[in-house]
Every structure is written in C-alpha cells, then in structure tokens.
Design a protein around this motif. Structure first.
Motif, PDB file in Angstrom:
ATOM      1  N   GLU A 465      27.730  37.790  85.641  1.00  0.00           N
ATOM      2  CA  GLU A 465      29.161  37.607  85.881  1.00  0.00           C
ATOM      3  C   GLU A 465      29.855  37.076  84.633  1.00  0.00           C
ATOM      4  N   GLY A 466      29.201  36.130  83.918  1.00  0.00           N
ATOM      5  CA  GLY A 466      29.778  35.601  82.691  1.00  0.00           C
ATOM      6  C   GLY A 466      29.901  36.648  81.599  1.00  0.00           C
ATOM      7  N   ILE A 467      28.870  37.512  81.445  1.00  0.00           N
ATOM      8  CA  ILE A 467      28.936  38.571  80.435  1.00  0.00           C
ATOM      9  C   ILE A 467      30.078  39.532  80.754  1.00  0.00           C
ATOM     10  N   GLY A 468      30.151  39.959  82.010  1.00  0.00           N
ATOM     11  CA  GLY A 468      31.206  40.897  82.398  1.00  0.00           C
ATOM     12  C   GLY A 468      32.601  40.335  82.177  1.00  0.00           C
ATOM     13  N   ARG A 469      32.808  39.092  82.563  1.00  0.00           N
ATOM     14  CA  ARG A 469      34.140  38.493  82.371  1.00  0.00           C
ATOM     15  C   ARG A 469      34.475  38.344  80.891  1.00  0.00           C
ATOM     16  N   THR A 470      33.475  38.020  80.075  1.00  0.00           N
ATOM     17  CA  THR A 470      33.723  37.903  78.636  1.00  0.00           C
ATOM     18  C   THR A 470      34.140  39.248  78.048  1.00  0.00           C
ATOM     19  N   ILE A 471      33.454  40.312  78.441  1.00  0.00           N
ATOM     20  CA  ILE A 471      33.807  41.651  77.949  1.00  0.00           C
ATOM     21  C   ILE A 471      35.221  42.028  78.374  1.00  0.00           C
ATOM     22  N   LEU A 472      35.591  41.688  79.606  1.00  0.00           N
ATOM     23  CA  LEU A 472      36.900  42.085  80.137  1.00  0.00           C
ATOM     24  C   LEU A 472      38.051  41.277  79.536  1.00  0.00           C
ATOM     25  N   THR A 473      37.764  40.252  78.750  1.00  0.00           N
ATOM     26  CA  THR A 473      38.839  39.524  78.063  1.00  0.00           C
ATOM     27  C   THR A 473      39.269  40.221  76.781  1.00  0.00           C
ATOM     28  N   LEU A 474      38.524  41.228  76.343  1.00  0.00           N
ATOM     29  CA  LEU A 474      38.818  41.923  75.084  1.00  0.00           C
ATOM     30  C   LEU A 474      39.823  43.048  75.319  1.00  0.00           C
ATOM     31  N   PRO A 475      40.389  43.588  74.248  1.00  0.00           N
ATOM     32  CA  PRO A 475      41.254  44.764  74.400  1.00  0.00           C
ATOM     33  C   PRO A 475      40.500  45.925  75.049  1.00  0.00           C
ATOM     34  N   LEU A 476      41.241  46.816  75.678  1.00  0.00           N
ATOM     35  CA  LEU A 476      40.636  47.879  76.469  1.00  0.00           C
ATOM     36  C   LEU A 476      39.713  48.760  75.624  1.00  0.00           C
ATOM     37  N   GLU A 477      40.074  49.020  74.380  1.00  0.00           N
ATOM     38  CA  GLU A 477      39.227  49.863  73.524  1.00  0.00           C
ATOM     39  C   GLU A 477      37.873  49.186  73.258  1.00  0.00           C
ATOM     40  N   ASP A 478      37.893  47.872  73.039  1.00  0.00           N
ATOM     41  CA  ASP A 478      36.641  47.140  72.816  1.00  0.00           C
ATOM     42  C   ASP A 478      35.803  47.094  74.090  1.00  0.00           C
ATOM     43  N   GLN A 479      36.455  46.936  75.228  1.00  0.00           N
ATOM     44  CA  GLN A 479      35.724  46.986  76.497  1.00  0.00           C
ATOM     45  C   GLN A 479      34.975  48.305  76.630  1.00  0.00           C
ATOM     46  N   GLN A 480      35.667  49.387  76.295  1.00  0.00           N
ATOM     47  CA  GLN A 480      35.056  50.711  76.440  1.00  0.00           C
ATOM     48  C   GLN A 480      33.841  50.864  75.541  1.00  0.00           C
ATOM     49  N   SER A 481      33.947  50.461  74.277  1.00  0.00           N
ATOM     50  CA  SER A 481      32.827  50.650  73.353  1.00  0.00           C
ATOM     51  C   SER A 481      31.615  49.818  73.766  1.00  0.00           C
ATOM     52  N   ILE A 482      31.836  48.586  74.219  1.00  0.00           N
ATOM     53  CA  ILE A 482      30.715  47.718  74.612  1.00  0.00           C
ATOM     54  C   ILE A 482      30.079  48.218  75.906  1.00  0.00           C
ATOM     55  N   LEU A 483      30.902  48.583  76.890  1.00  0.00           N
ATOM     56  CA  LEU A 483      30.355  49.020  78.168  1.00  0.00           C
ATOM     57  C   LEU A 483      29.664  50.382  78.067  1.00  0.00           C
ATOM     58  N   MET A 484      30.127  51.246  77.200  1.00  0.00           N
ATOM     59  CA  MET A 484      29.435  52.526  77.012  1.00  0.00           C
ATOM     60  C   MET A 484      28.058  52.307  76.379  1.00  0.00           C
ATOM     61  N   ALA A 485      27.985  51.359  75.442  1.00  0.00           N
ATOM     62  CA  ALA A 485      26.676  51.025  74.859  1.00  0.00           C
ATOM     63  C   ALA A 485      25.772  50.400  75.911  1.00  0.00           C
ATOM     64  N   TRP A 486      26.348  49.533  76.750  1.00  0.00           N
ATOM     65  CA  TRP A 486      25.552  48.926  77.832  1.00  0.00           C
ATOM     66  C   TRP A 486      25.053  49.990  78.801  1.00  0.00           C
ATOM     67  N   LEU A 487      25.913  50.988  79.117  1.00  0.00           N
ATOM     68  CA  LEU A 487      25.542  52.007  80.089  1.00  0.00           C
ATOM     69  C   LEU A 487      24.290  52.758  79.643  1.00  0.00           C
ATOM     70  N   GLY A 488      24.216  53.051  78.351  1.00  0.00           N
ATOM     71  CA  GLY A 488      23.034  53.744  77.846  1.00  0.00           C
ATOM     72  C   GLY A 488      21.775  52.906  78.021  1.00  0.00           C
ATOM     73  N   CYS A 489      21.868  51.610  77.759  1.00  0.00           N
ATOM     74  CA  CYS A 489      20.698  50.717  77.942  1.00  0.00           C
ATOM     75  C   CYS A 489      20.338  50.579  79.407  1.00  0.00           C
ATOM     76  N   PHE A 490      21.338  50.443  80.274  1.00  0.00           N
ATOM     77  CA  PHE A 490      21.088  50.217  81.690  1.00  0.00           C
ATOM     78  C   PHE A 490      20.416  51.426  82.332  1.00  0.00           C
ATOM     79  N   LEU A 491      20.818  52.652  81.905  1.00  0.00           N
ATOM     80  CA  LEU A 491      20.219  53.864  82.466  1.00  0.00           C
ATOM     81  C   LEU A 491      18.768  54.030  82.031  1.00  0.00           C
TER      82      LEU A 491
END
Length: 538
Positions: A465-491
């Motif tokens: 929950e802390g990681i997700g909230r920290t990511i969501l405090t960033l600008p939308l473009e930064d959120q996208q780049s970090i979460l897309m990288a996370w998605l590849g690791c999670f899959l």
C-alpha cells in the motif's frame, strides 16, 4: 492553618473522659492507628442506633434448648489463651492504650455539639500544664494534655499563639483539622528524641502527611527528619514520585534541605539533555550484544514517543535532529564500506569465518538505520533521511553484486520509507520521491521473496500500500513508466513481486476513464459555445 481560638469555660462543652495513654520512655505517647480511629467512630454510631424491638418470649422448647446452646458457645481454654496472647502482643510496645467514645446526653442540636460527639484523650493530665483540643472534620474531638515548654520549643505556631496572651492559657482549641490523627502524632513527635527511628517504620504516604502538618506547626526538626527519610527511601511508582516532588517543592526554602531530595529528579549538572541522549544512542548503536541492543532500541524508541515534547523548544529539537543525522551518516558510510568489501572478486568464495562477520555487520548497520529512521519519522523530521537514502547510487549499484541473504535487510529501509510516505509521516519533495523509486524500487523487487520469508516484522500489505501510494503521488507520466516496469516484473515473478494492482487501477482510471470523461465535457462545452454564437439575435 486550621482555625485557632482560646475557649471560654461554658456549660454544654463536651466532657472529655480522661483516658490513660501509653507513654514511651522518651515521653512520646503511642498514637492510635487509623483502624482504631475508625473503630471509635463505628462504636459511636452503633451506640446511637435505635434499639430493635424486643423479641417475643421464648417458648418452653426454646428454654430447654438454651442451656445446650450456652454450653456450645462458651469459649474454650485454648481460645482464651489465643485471645490472651493477642492482647499481650498489642500491649508490648506500650504500658496501656485505651480509647473511649463519649456520647453526649441529649441536648440542643448545634454545630459545636455535632462535631464534639467523639472524644479521645492523650497524655497525663496530672503532670501537664496545657490542654490542646483538636476538632476534626470527621467528628473527632481529641484532647491532648501537653507541656507548654515542649510545644514552644519545637513549634513556631504554638510559640506565637501562646505568646499573644499576657495571662497563661490553660487550653487551646484548633478547629476544622483536616488530619486529626497526624496532628496528634506530630505533637507526640515533639517528645521524641530519636525521631528517625520513629519515621523508619512509616510509609512514604504517611511521612508526607506528617511533613504537611509539621510545616503548618512550624516544627522544623520534624520537617528535616521527614526530608532525610524521603531522601533515603525508595519511591515506588510514578504517582508516588509526583506526590513527593510536589510536596517537597512546596517546602522550598533556603533554610530547608530540600535539594538532596529533589536531586533525585533534577540535576544541577551543566551537561544538556541533548548530549546525554546522543551518548545513549551512540552506546546502543555500537553495541554488539544482540538481545541487549534490541531491547534497548525498543525501550528508547518507546520513551521518545511517550515524551515527544521532551525537547520542545526549536533549538533543542534542531540540535537533537542534527545529532541523529550525524549517526545516520556514520552508519551509511560504514554500510558502504562493508558492501565494497563484500562485492570484491573472490569474497563469495572465502570461508564462512571471513564472510560471517561482514554479513553480521551489514545486518547490524541496516538495523541501526531502521531504528534511526523510526525515531526521525516519529519526530516528523525524516525528509532529509529520504533524500540521503535516495542519493546512495553507489550503494544501490553494489547491491546486485551481493548475495540476497546478505543484502535483503537493506531493502527494509526502502520499504519503511515507502510506508512513511504512504501514511503521510514524511513529506519529501517530488524529486526525492522520483529518485527514491528510480534508485531503490528494483532492488526492493529483487529482495521481495527474502523479505516475506526472512523478516518477521515485514507486513506485505502495508508495504505494498505504501509503494502504491508513493507512486501515485508522482505526475501521471511517471506513474505510467514505473507501473509498466512493475507490470513486466509482476507477470514473471507473481507473489515474489509486490502486488500493486490497486495502484494500477487508480492509474488506469486516471489515464483512460478520467481523460475520456474530461474530453467529452470539453467537446460538449465547445459545441454549446459554437451553437450560441450561430444563433441569430432576435
């Protein structure tokens, strides 16, 4: 001070029965215990209760049974001996001790008579030259046969009252006494030569009561003896300590020796609390004994949380925070040197005797940094720590070169920072948050399996929950780049990777749904504006 007056001899005053009271060899009478005072009141109340109606006459059958009942209830010789032994034990410290409840004859009801229902007398009336009568708020009327010279010598209050009248007084009355029992004992202590021996049998609460009355009577010898007692005896519990300190501070006077008592809770040393706190923290951080270090870290952290206003002024708080950050910097430098040593070629192939101490020191420094971070977060001063940790690029580079078993505790620091940012405990800048994720998010993912299975204090849901909230405090473009990288690791890793699906959902709504709705609203507003401009005026 209680009410003082010189009485007049009037009809209707309570007749106080002369009761012999035990006197010690030094002239000190034995004061009745609080239980005895209560028994006196109880006996008085029982005497005033209305008698129950007479029982009906006994039948012949009852009369026949009564002799048998009398025989059964007669005390046995063994019981009598037990009572005799008890009585001897009670009278071992005194020649004799008797109290008497004196009930007045029916008279007109008034306030004086109502508070003079119970009377107890102390001293030898035949040898005394002064009577002191105490009227307590509990209904006690206590008469003391004393010696004028003893009271004048020991009490400034009695000396002043007895000197105000030209003709010698034979009786003094003190009304509305809050603590008659202690008044009696305090006057009795004026006859005592070894006062310390008398006080040593008392508890702290009773000595505080004696101290209060001794101050009112101006009994300096008793005050000094009470202070000596309080300086030497242990104070049990925080409540008792507060009572002692408040009572002694009330007595603060140049002529009274209160400093030895107060030195137990206040120091005259010039060394400021910040230096002492820094020394304590330094000792804890450098300890090599695991159990003692862990317990003291928990204790110091709890005490700092309970006393968050310990360093309330701004200057002291800044000095304290500066000292903590100095310790943080020292731990980071030590940690970097240990990582460099562990990352050297061939180190992994060395014996456990060589690798073991290095791994242990890495674990120790990581635990020290976590403890310091908890202290700073509680003091709302952890933003600078977040920047310090996010800037450790060399440490993050060396991280991948160490075995996971040696390095995974470092990721606990990153997880703690994410939790703090997610809960609002710390508010680092946008650049610091971006740098923190760029530097330490991937090492955290790499260590995630070990964190779940090796750290007992690791709470996966809270961290995610802390990681997700920290990511969501960033600008939308930064959120996208970090979460897309996370998605590849999670899959690829599944449960061995942080589950950030909730943050992914929020980003999805922000990116697709919200932007679509906002675009529709803009189109509708644009169409409405065009329609209004083309409408012909009437």
């Amino acid at each position: 001070m209680a009410e003082f007056r010189v009485p007049k001899v009037e009809q209707g005053h309570t007749k106080i029965r002369s009761v012999p009271i035990a006197v010690t060899p030094e002239g000190f009478w034995c004061c009745p215990s609080p239980v005895l005072f209560q028994k006196t009141l109880k006996s008085h109340n029982l005497q005033n209760k209305p008698k129950p109606p007479e029982s009906p006459p006994k039948t012949s059958a009852q009369k026949k049974q009564s002799p048998q009942n009398d025989k059964r209830t007669a005390p046995t010789p063994s019981r009598a001996r037990v009572l005799s032994d008890d009585l001897k034990a009670l009278s071992s410290d005194a020649v004799s001790l008797n109290t008497s409840a004196v009930v007045e004859r029916p008279a007109k009801a008034n306030s004086d008579n109502s508070r003079r229902k119970v009377a107890i007398e102390f001293g030898e009336s035949g040898t005394s030259d002064l009577k002191v009568v105490l009227f307590g708020k509990q209904g006690f009327s206590v008469k003391m046969s004393v010696h004028r010279s003893v009271l004048v010598e020991n009490s400034s209050f009695f000396a002043e009252q007895l000197s105000q009248n030209q003709s010698p007084l034979s009786c003094l009355e003190i009304g509305d006494c809050d603590d008659v029992e202690i008044y009696v004992e305090t006057v009795g202590l004026m006859y005592c030569k070894e006062m310390k021996q008398r006080l040593i049998k008392q508890n702290v609460a009773r000595v505080l009561r004696l101290l209060k009355v001794a101050e009112l009577l101006g009994f300096q010898t008793c005050i000094h003896s009470c202070l000596e007692y309080l300086e030497a005896v242990p104070w049990v519990g925080e409540e008792e300590e507060e009572k002692v300190v408040s009572s002694v501070r009330h007595l603060k006077n140049d002529n009274l020796r209160v400093n030895p008592v107060l030195k137990r809770v206040a120091s005259d040393a010039s060394r400021p609390p910040n230096d002492t706190l820094s020394h304590i923290m330094e000792l804890v951080l450098k300890s090599n004994e695991e159990k003692g270090r862990r317990e003291m870290k928990t204790l110091v952290l709890r005490l700092l949380k309970e006393n968050n206003n310990l360093l309330s002024d701004v200057n002291s708080a800044e000095i304290c925070n500066k000292n903590i950050y100095t310790s943080c910097q020292s731990c980071l430098e030590s940690l970097l040197n240990l990582f460099k040593q562990a990352a050297e070629p061939g180190f992994i192939d060395t014996s456990m005797e060589s690798k073991g101490p290095v791994a242990k020191k890495i674990s120790l420094e990581a635990d020290n940094l976590l403890w310091l971070l908890d202290i700073l977060a509680d003091r709302q001063a952890a933003e600078e720590f977040a920047l310090m940790w996010a800037s450790q690029l060399e440490l993050a580079t060396l991280h991948s070169k160490l075995p996971t078993v040696s390095r995974h505790l470092i990721s606990c620091i990153t997880a703690r920072l994410f939790v703090g940012i997610g809960k609002g405990e710390m508010l680092p800048s946008k650049d610091t948050r971006q740098l923190l994720l760029q530097t330490w998010f991937q090492p955290l993912i790499d260590d995630y399996f070990w964190l779940q299975h090796s750290c007992r204090s690791f709470d996966r849901k809270v961290v995610e929950e802390g990681i997700g909230r920290t990511i969501l405090t960033l600008p939308l473009e930064d959120q996208q780049s970090i979460l897309m990288a996370w998605l590849g690791c999670f899959l690829k890793a599944g449960d061995n990777c942080p589950n950030l699906q909730k943050a992914f959902e929020v980003w999805w709504r922000r990116t697709f749904i919200r932007s679509y709705v906002e675009q529709q609203e803009e189109d509708q507003l644009l169409q409405a504006g065009e329609a209004s401009s083309t409408t012909p005026s009437t």
